[in-house]
Design a protein around this motif. Structure first.
Motif, PDB file in Angstrom:
ATOM      1  N   ALA A 219      -8.466  -9.801 -10.721  1.00  0.00           N
ATOM      2  CA  ALA A 219      -8.599 -10.414  -9.395  1.00  0.00           C
ATOM      3  C   ALA A 219      -7.250 -10.363  -8.690  1.00  0.00           C
ATOM      4  CB  ALA A 219      -9.069 -11.856  -9.524  1.00  0.00           C
ATOM      5  N   GLU A 220      -6.251 -10.727  -9.510  1.00  0.00           N
ATOM      6  CA  GLU A 220      -4.894 -10.730  -8.953  1.00  0.00           C
ATOM      7  C   GLU A 220      -4.521  -9.322  -8.485  1.00  0.00           C
ATOM      8  OE1 GLU A 220      -1.001 -11.855  -7.926  1.00  0.00           O
ATOM      9  OE2 GLU A 220      -2.940 -12.874  -8.120  1.00  0.00           O
ATOM     10  N   SER A 221      -4.853  -8.383  -9.410  1.00  0.00           N
ATOM     11  CA  SER A 221      -4.511  -6.999  -9.075  1.00  0.00           C
ATOM     12  C   SER A 221      -5.254  -6.559  -7.832  1.00  0.00           C
ATOM     13  CB  SER A 221      -4.833  -6.089 -10.264  1.00  0.00           C
ATOM     14  OG  SER A 221      -5.470  -4.923  -9.827  1.00  0.00           O
ATOM     15  N   ARG A 222      -6.536  -6.990  -7.799  1.00  0.00           N
ATOM     16  CA  ARG A 222      -7.312  -6.596  -6.641  1.00  0.00           C
ATOM     17  C   ARG A 222      -6.711  -7.234  -5.389  1.00  0.00           C
ATOM     18  NH1 ARG A 222     -12.223  -8.228  -8.087  1.00  0.00           N
ATOM     19  NH2 ARG A 222     -12.445  -9.872  -6.545  1.00  0.00           N
ATOM     20  N   ARG A 223      -6.364  -8.537  -5.593  1.00  0.00           N
ATOM     21  CA  ARG A 223      -5.800  -9.242  -4.459  1.00  0.00           C
ATOM     22  C   ARG A 223      -4.531  -8.513  -3.994  1.00  0.00           C
ATOM     23  NH1 ARG A 223      -2.361 -12.393  -2.989  1.00  0.00           N
ATOM     24  NH2 ARG A 223      -1.285 -12.527  -4.984  1.00  0.00           N
ATOM     25  N   ARG A 224      -3.717  -8.187  -5.065  1.00  0.00           N
ATOM     26  CA  ARG A 224      -2.468  -7.500  -4.708  1.00  0.00           C
ATOM     27  C   ARG A 224      -2.757  -6.174  -4.025  1.00  0.00           C
ATOM     28  NH1 ARG A 224      -0.038  -9.127  -9.585  1.00  0.00           N
ATOM     29  NH2 ARG A 224      -0.564  -7.113 -10.497  1.00  0.00           N
ATOM     30  N   HIS A 225      -3.779  -5.491  -4.649  1.00  0.00           N
ATOM     31  CA  HIS A 225      -4.136  -4.197  -4.069  1.00  0.00           C
ATOM     32  C   HIS A 225      -4.580  -4.368  -2.625  1.00  0.00           C
ATOM     33  CE1 HIS A 225      -5.588  -0.094  -3.966  1.00  0.00           C
ATOM     34  NE2 HIS A 225      -6.705  -0.553  -3.386  1.00  0.00           N
ATOM     35  N   GLU A 226      -5.467  -5.374  -2.467  1.00  0.00           N
ATOM     36  CA  GLU A 226      -5.964  -5.608  -1.110  1.00  0.00           C
ATOM     37  C   GLU A 226      -4.832  -5.992  -0.179  1.00  0.00           C
ATOM     38  OE1 GLU A 226      -9.031  -8.450  -1.646  1.00  0.00           O
ATOM     39  OE2 GLU A 226     -10.509  -6.917  -2.277  1.00  0.00           O
ATOM     40  N   GLU A 227      -3.971  -6.846  -0.788  1.00  0.00           N
ATOM     41  CA  GLU A 227      -2.815  -7.278  -0.006  1.00  0.00           C
ATOM     42  C   GLU A 227      -2.000  -6.042   0.415  1.00  0.00           C
ATOM     43  OE1 GLU A 227      -2.120 -10.183   1.104  1.00  0.00           O
ATOM     44  OE2 GLU A 227      -0.241  -9.519   2.032  1.00  0.00           O
ATOM     45  N   ALA A 228      -1.808  -5.171  -0.602  1.00  0.00           N
ATOM     46  CA  ALA A 228      -1.035  -3.961  -0.322  1.00  0.00           C
ATOM     47  C   ALA A 228      -1.728  -3.130   0.743  1.00  0.00           C
ATOM     48  CB  ALA A 228      -0.871  -3.139  -1.602  1.00  0.00           C
ATOM     49  N   MET A 229      -3.078  -3.041   0.565  1.00  0.00           N
ATOM     50  CA  MET A 229      -3.835  -2.263   1.548  1.00  0.00           C
ATOM     51  C   MET A 229      -3.683  -2.888   2.930  1.00  0.00           C
ATOM     52  SD  MET A 229      -5.441   0.309   0.142  1.00  0.00           S
ATOM     53  CE  MET A 229      -7.013   0.675   0.946  1.00  0.00           C
ATOM     54  N   ARG A 230      -3.808  -4.246   2.898  1.00  0.00           N
ATOM     55  CA  ARG A 230      -3.689  -4.941   4.177  1.00  0.00           C
ATOM     56  C   ARG A 230      -2.333  -4.654   4.805  1.00  0.00           C
ATOM     57  NH1 ARG A 230      -6.752  -9.125   2.724  1.00  0.00           N
ATOM     58  NH2 ARG A 230      -5.082 -10.168   1.581  1.00  0.00           N
ATOM     59  N   ARG A 231      -1.314  -4.784   3.919  1.00  0.00           N
ATOM     60  CA  ARG A 231       0.031  -4.551   4.445  1.00  0.00           C
ATOM     61  C   ARG A 231       0.160  -3.120   4.940  1.00  0.00           C
ATOM     62  NH1 ARG A 231       2.220  -7.752   0.359  1.00  0.00           N
ATOM     63  NH2 ARG A 231       2.617  -5.911  -0.917  1.00  0.00           N
ATOM     64  N   ALA A 232      -0.406  -2.216   4.114  1.00  0.00           N
ATOM     65  CA  ALA A 232      -0.327  -0.801   4.504  1.00  0.00           C
ATOM     66  C   ALA A 232      -1.032  -0.588   5.839  1.00  0.00           C
ATOM     67  CB  ALA A 232      -0.962   0.085   3.434  1.00  0.00           C
ATOM     68  N   ALA A 233      -2.220  -1.227   5.902  1.00  0.00           N
ATOM     69  CA  ALA A 233      -2.987  -1.072   7.144  1.00  0.00           C
ATOM     70  C   ALA A 233      -2.201  -1.652   8.316  1.00  0.00           C
ATOM     71  CB  ALA A 233      -4.336  -1.782   7.017  1.00  0.00           C
ATOM     72  N   GLU A 234      -1.619  -2.820   8.015  1.00  0.00           N
ATOM     73  CA  GLU A 234      -0.817  -3.492   9.057  1.00  0.00           C
ATOM     74  C   GLU A 234       0.334  -2.584   9.490  1.00  0.00           C
ATOM     75  OE1 GLU A 234       0.205  -6.379  11.703  1.00  0.00           O
ATOM     76  OE2 GLU A 234      -1.608  -6.092  10.519  1.00  0.00           O
ATOM     77  N   ASP A 235       1.002  -2.056   8.427  1.00  0.00           N
ATOM     78  CA  ASP A 235       2.118  -1.145   8.713  1.00  0.00           C
ATOM     79  C   ASP A 235       1.643   0.030   9.554  1.00  0.00           C
ATOM     80  OD1 ASP A 235       3.822  -2.693   7.398  1.00  0.00           O
ATOM     81  OD2 ASP A 235       4.110  -1.353   5.650  1.00  0.00           O
TER      82      ASP A 235
END
Ligand SMILES: [Cu+2]
Ligand SMILES: [Cu+2]
Lengths: 588, 570
Positions: free
Chosen positions: A47-63
């Motif tokens: 879950a954490e990894s997914r969260r991190r992944h999603e977070e990363a994706m979100r950040r990437a998307a944001e970027d």
């Protein structure tokens, strides 16, 4: 129970076994607990990894969004800079053009004065009377061959037509011309003496400066314009305030056109907002005023659109791009401009030359909308009169060596269908990318505009509607009737000639299309006769045509009496009949 | 199988570089070099990648969890199973399920997906790569076993062009993506970022070879940016030029197959979609019948083999559910040339400096959406309302080559934007065997309406001389009006009618615009650009507006030539 009664009987082995089982159970439990913990931990981790992944994706998307936004900003800034740059360059180029034109005019003026002084002693030719031409009559008296270019022999082995000395048309002036605004050729001095075969080689008598094709000044405009998107392109068409007319000549025919918009009543009672062109003596009429120059004339049209950007495209005329009236190959007019062109002269028997025929002019800005709104009018080019092809009184030729027709019954037929949904939109509808539905033309009114060219009503705010036709029956002194079909419709149409019972009558001889005559071109090196003369007139009772086509048709009713002319408006995909109009044709 | 055709048959190699051994060394020759321009498909790829798909989108078809296209395809299949997401093999029916299970699990399982799909994806691409290399042999053995008499005739060393009926999304001129079907030259998936929906130009040579070449005649010099340079000044007509006779090659647009007279055309058509499809070359069969594969079942392939018909232009399309499948993008054109005189329509007919093939089409996104979701359009009740109008697959400013994508601009220049140096034109002898006259001839424009709307091709700047309609030569004498009211006669036109499925062929003179005044013409020092546009004005729009965003192009009379004159051509 028995077991509990016999505890002592348990053997050590059994005890051991029990113990083991207990232990195992415990271990299992522990393992299970452990596994559970592990699973949970793993799940958490996942879950954490997914969260991190999603977070990363979100950040990437944001970027990415940020980057894209920044890039977009840069692009827009760049586009703006480029547009400004382009505008500056264009303005500079126009300024240069204006200066050059100014100088040219001064030189010409000086030359003219000198010539006038030289001619002061000579008797002047009588000046022809009432001329609607606004500018002074041509000041290009024939310099008696002195400045005339050597009429270089023809370009190909093709036989040189014997026409060189095309006589200044004497017939035309004796014929009452039906058209007020646009009296062709008010002046006898035909600038066309010996026919230079090679246009570019003839130095102009007016322009005293030698052509200077290699102007080393900065390239005036970017060779090719580039745009960020279709919307960018559509909403940023070249626009010039007051573009200059290059090498402005003294016109033989000049018209002053302006834009109008008003509600007009049609013959079926519909009252609809229309836009079109007007002149001083054709106010707010639809279609726009007839313009009728003659081959070889210098034609000018001053246009000052009052509301929004417009242009005039002389459909079928082929001038240089600046005088072609298309925004994306030259400019849209914000202020005013004087168009200039010179319809090429015909040569008998030669299929490569000549422009006499039927055309139209129309706005070329957001054309889909503006032409439907009514921004068009008829344009007819009359032929020069060649000495081998004289013209009878009351008649005119369709082209230089073409058949004569009767001026009195000459008729214009303009199919036009209307989708009232489109009337009432903004000039720039759709250009900013909004869906204006301009891809979907659903006409709900069908009209035949036009009538006898000699009798266009001169009123104000009137729609020129075709109510009936007259046609001459062969024999007698009258020539045949010429019907000029101008298809201002967006749909395919079918034109039918029939008797009162609906039986087809092949009375139409098709002589020209899109301003060019049909000729027999089968024999290279020999004159190409018009088809009728070559022995196979193309006669028909039915003729298909589509948007913007023009057809010149000589009418040949078999006998006096009543006939019908039917125009069917077809669907542009299914070819179904979506509308139809019938008018009476009276042959006498 | 000779080396060239062998290579051609590998869909991955044939269009890439100019590295084709001996042939490739001649740089001036265009036999192999090219097709690196992305055109529409390439842009579509960008749009997809930047849009719905995460950054790691593979070029190969990888079902994306977010893109629901996989399930859509299944719906489309109706009868379920392998048709939705066939793997790269196209013809192979057996392997088709592999990738499906992949996309199927995506939806069901939850947490593991992240890691697992990635590995799955890798595995998939691997197998795909493998199977792709095998495709040819596999397909061949299949067709060998077929009972079809034509297939039986096929011997293994005769080159075959593999045609894949694919689906995918294409970017329209306003950047929106519209579902299309198309005849491609490699198998791709529906959600491929760069779907193959058009055949890159191929030439069936008379000697039996099949080559990938955008330029015809194969090996002829490429006109720079599409513009044939003049042979020299026309001394009798100052400011004008003599053209190179029988010298310059012509760039063909995508979707064009060229066949030389005497060649045998062999197309193996793989139906990779859920419904029956067909490829028919209209009028190319014996007695003017259609030459057709007949209905091809999903997952099947059929070999179409025919002798090249008479020189001319033949539309090919899927005639299914007329005109729906064609409108969805299943169209193209076969151009037949006589290699004994490849600068003529046919020996004895009009000669030209170079030719232009223009494929017109109209796109209806509503129809596309219905079919993308697995429905079937009923054209009688669901009337077509086209919203995009294309010329050689491009619209508006793309077709005019005025974008910021130089590759796309270049493709438009080479394939669409008619251009040349001004010449004195003599309509009585621009060709047809005349020696001197042809030096003053024009260029041939072959207008092909693969779409459904009635176009009216209007040229500014020059009238065109129309010589042919639907492969019927119009006469120079004794013209006539046919029973439908169409006039059939060689003639000048500034508006050329082009109804649906019609082919018109006209010569554009590229002469001095006749009505420009002398002084302006003499002072000319830049290119003169003119519009060509359809005058059925609704076709000038994109997405309901954005004039001029539809079926339009520019054409150019070049500025005075600065030299040097080159080429020893006649
Ligand atoms: Cu027009
Ligand atoms: Cu136009």
């Amino acid at each position: 129970m028995i077991e509990s009664l016999l505890p002592g009987k348990l053997t050590a082995r059994q005890k051991k076994e029990a113990e083991r089982k207990k232990k195992e159970a415990l271990a299992r439990k522990k393992r299970e607990a452990e596994a559970k913990r592990k699973r949970e931990a793993e799940a958490r981790k996942r879950a954490e990894s997914r969260r991190r992944h999603e977070e990363a994706m979100r950040r990437a998307a944001e970027d990415r969004r940020k980057r894209e936004a920044a890039a977009k900003k840069r692009r827009e800034a760049e586009a703006k800079r480029r547009r400004e740059e382009e505008a500056r360059r264009k303005a500079a180029a126009e300024a240069k053009r204006r200066r050059e034109e100014e100088e040219r005019r001064k030189r010409e003026e000086a030359a003219r004065k000198r010539r006038e002084e030289a001619e002061a002693n000579q008797p002047k030719p009588p000046s022809p009377s009432p001329s609607p031409v606004v500018t002074p009559p041509p000041v290009v008296p024939n310099p008696g061959g002195s400045t005339d270019p050597d009429p270089t022999p023809t370009e190909t082995a093709a036989p040189e037509p014997t026409d060189p000395t095309s006589s200044p048309d004497p017939v035309e002036t004796t014929v009452p011309d039906p058209v007020g605004t646009t009296d062709p050729d008010p002046t006898p001095p035909d600038t066309s003496e010996p026919e230079p075969t090679d246009p570019p080689s003839s130095p102009d008598p007016v322009d005293t400066t030698p052509p200077d094709p290699v102007d080393p000044v900065e390239p005036e405009e970017e060779a090719r314009h580039r745009f960020d998107s279709q919307v960018d392109f559509s909403s940023n068409q070249n626009e010039l305030e007051n573009p200059v007319t290059e090498f402005k000549q003294t016109p033989d025919l000049f018209v002053d056109l302006s834009f109008y918009g008003t509600d007009l009543r049609f013959d079926d009672g519909a009252e609809v907002e229309m836009w079109s062109f007007e002149t001083a003596d054709q106010r707010k009429n639809f279609p726009g005023p007839l313009i009728r120059p003659k081959e070889g004339q210098i034609f000018q049209a001053h246009f000052k659109p009052s509301k929004g950007n417009h242009t005039i495209h002389w459909h079928g005329m082929e001038p240089d791009p600046r005088n072609d009236g298309v925004g994306h190959t030259s400019f849209e007019i914000a202020g005013e401009y004087t168009y200039q062109w010179q319809p090429e002269k015909g040569r008998p028997g030669d299929p490569n030359w000549g422009t006499a025929g039927t055309y139209f002019y129309h706005c070329h800005v957001n054309t889909t909308l503006h032409v439907q709104m009514g921004m068009f009018g008829p344009l007819i080019i009359d032929p020069i009169v060649h000495e081998d092809y004289p013209v009878s009184p009351g008649a005119r030729r369709a082209f230089v060596d073409g058949p004569e027709y009767d001026i009195d019954t000459e008729t214009l037929l303009v199919p036009y269908s209307m989708a009232t949904r489109w009337h009432g939109m903004n000039h720039a509808a759709g250009l900013s990318g909004e869906d204006a539905g301009l891809n979907h033309f659903e006409p709900n009114h069908f009209y035949l505009l036009g009538g006898e060219l000699a009798r266009r009503p001169g009123g104000k705010e009137t729609v020129w509607s075709l109510k009936s036709l007259r046609a001459n029956v062969k024999g007698g002194s009258r020539k045949r009737t010429l019907l000029r079909l101008l298809n201002a419709n967006y749909l395919p149409t079918v034109l039918r000639f029939q008797d009162s019972w609906g039986k087809p009558v092949p009375m139409a001889e098709v002589i020209a299309h899109d301003g060019r005559p049909f000729r027999d071109t089968s024999k290279p090196g020999e004159p190409s006769l018009p088809c009728g003369e070559a022995g196979y007139p193309m006669k028909t009772s039915i003729l298909r045509s589509g948007s913007a086509e023009r057809w010149d048709v000589l009418l040949d009713p078999p006998s006096a009496g009543e006939y019908q002319v039917v125009v069917e408006f077809r669907h542009w995909i299914t070819d179904e009949i979506v509308g139809s109009r019938t008018v009476r044709l009276v042959a006498s | 199988m000779d080396e060239r055709s062998a290579n051609l048959n590998n869909p991955n190699d044939n269009l890439d570089e100019g590295t084709m051994g001996d042939e490739a060394t001649d740089a001036a020759v265009s036999r192999w070099g090219f097709v690196k321009y992305g055109a529409i498909a390439g842009l579509g790829a960008l749009a997809l990648a930047g849009g719905q798909q995460p950054a790691h989108a593979q070029p190969a078809a990888t079902p994306e969890p977010e893109a629901d296209t996989g399930t859509e395809a299944k719906d489309a299949a109706g009868t379920a199973t392998e048709t939705g997401d066939p793997s790269g093999t196209g013809a192979g029916t057996g392997t088709a399920t592999d990738s499906e299970s992949g996309s199927g699990t995506d939806a069901g399982t939850e947490t593991e997906v992240d890691t697992e799909t990635e590995t799955e994806t890798e595995a998939e691409t691997e197998t795909e790569a493998e199977t792709e290399t095998e495709t040819e042999t596999e397909a061949e053995s299949e067709s060998e076993s077929e009972t079809d008499s034509k297939a039986a005739r096929e011997s293994s060393d005769e080159p075959v062009l593999d045609v894949y009926i694919n689906e995918g999304y294409l970017k329209m001129v306003d950047d929106s993506l519209v579902y299309h079907r198309g005849f491609g030259d490699r198998p791709t998936e529906k959600n491929d970022a760069d779907p193959s929906l058009a055949i890159k130009p191929r030439v069936f040579l008379k000697d039996g070879d099949l080559v990938a070449s955008r330029v015809y005649p194969v090996g002829a010099p490429e006109p720079p940016h599409g513009t044939p340079e003049p042979k020299g000044p026309d001394s009798r007509n100052p400011g004008q030029y003599l053209i190179h006779r029988a010298y310059w090659g012509s760039f063909m647009p995508e979707r064009v197959i060229v066949a030389e007279k005497g060649s045998t055309i062999r197309l193996r058509v793989h139906n990779r979609l859920a419904k029956e499809h067909e490829l028919a070359i209209h009028g190319a069969g014996d007695d003017g019948e259609d030459a057709t594969t007949g209905k091809i079942a999903p997952g099947e392939n059929v070999l179409l083999e025919l002798d090249a018909p008479d020189p001319g232009v033949y539309i090919y399309s899927d005639p299914g559910n007329q005109p729906v499948e064609r409108t969805l993008g299943l169209y193209g054109a076969l151009v037949v040339m006589d290699s004994s005189d490849p600068w003529c329509i046919a020996p004895g007919l009009a000669e030209f400096e170079r030719q232009w093939v223009w494929l017109a089409h109209a796109v209806d996104p509503v129809w596309a959406n219905i079919e993308a979701k697995g429905g079937t359009v009923n054209p009688a009740t669901q009337r077509a309302v086209p919203r995009y109008f294309t010329l050689n697959g491009r619209s508006g400013y793309e077709s005019m080559g005025m974008t910021r994508d130089e590759e796309l601009n270049r493709a438009s220049d080479e394939e669409t934007t008619i251009s040349g140096y001004p010449r004195q034109f003599e309509v009585r002898e621009f060709g047809e065997g005349s020696e001197a006259g042809s030096l003053r001839g024009g260029q041939l424009v072959r207008m092909v309406n693969c779409g459904i709307v009635f176009h009216q091709m209007h040229f500014h700047g020059n009238h065109l001389w129309t010589v042919r309609c639907d492969n019927e030569d119009w006469k120079r004498s004794e013209g006539y009006v046919d029973e439908d009211g169409y006039l059939c006669f060689q003639q000048w036109e500034d508006v050329i009618r082009l109804k649906g499925m019609e082919v018109k062929e006209s010569i554009i003179p590229i002469k001095r615009p006749p009505d420009a005044i002398d002084q302006v013409w003499n002072a000319r020092n830049s290119d003169w650009g003119y519009p060509m546009h359809c005058h059925s004005e609704s076709s000038q729009t994109a997405a309901g507006g954005m004039y001029p965003g539809g079926l339009t192009a520019h054409w150019i009379i070049k500025a005075p030539f600065k030299g040097p004159y080159k080429g020893a051509g006649s």
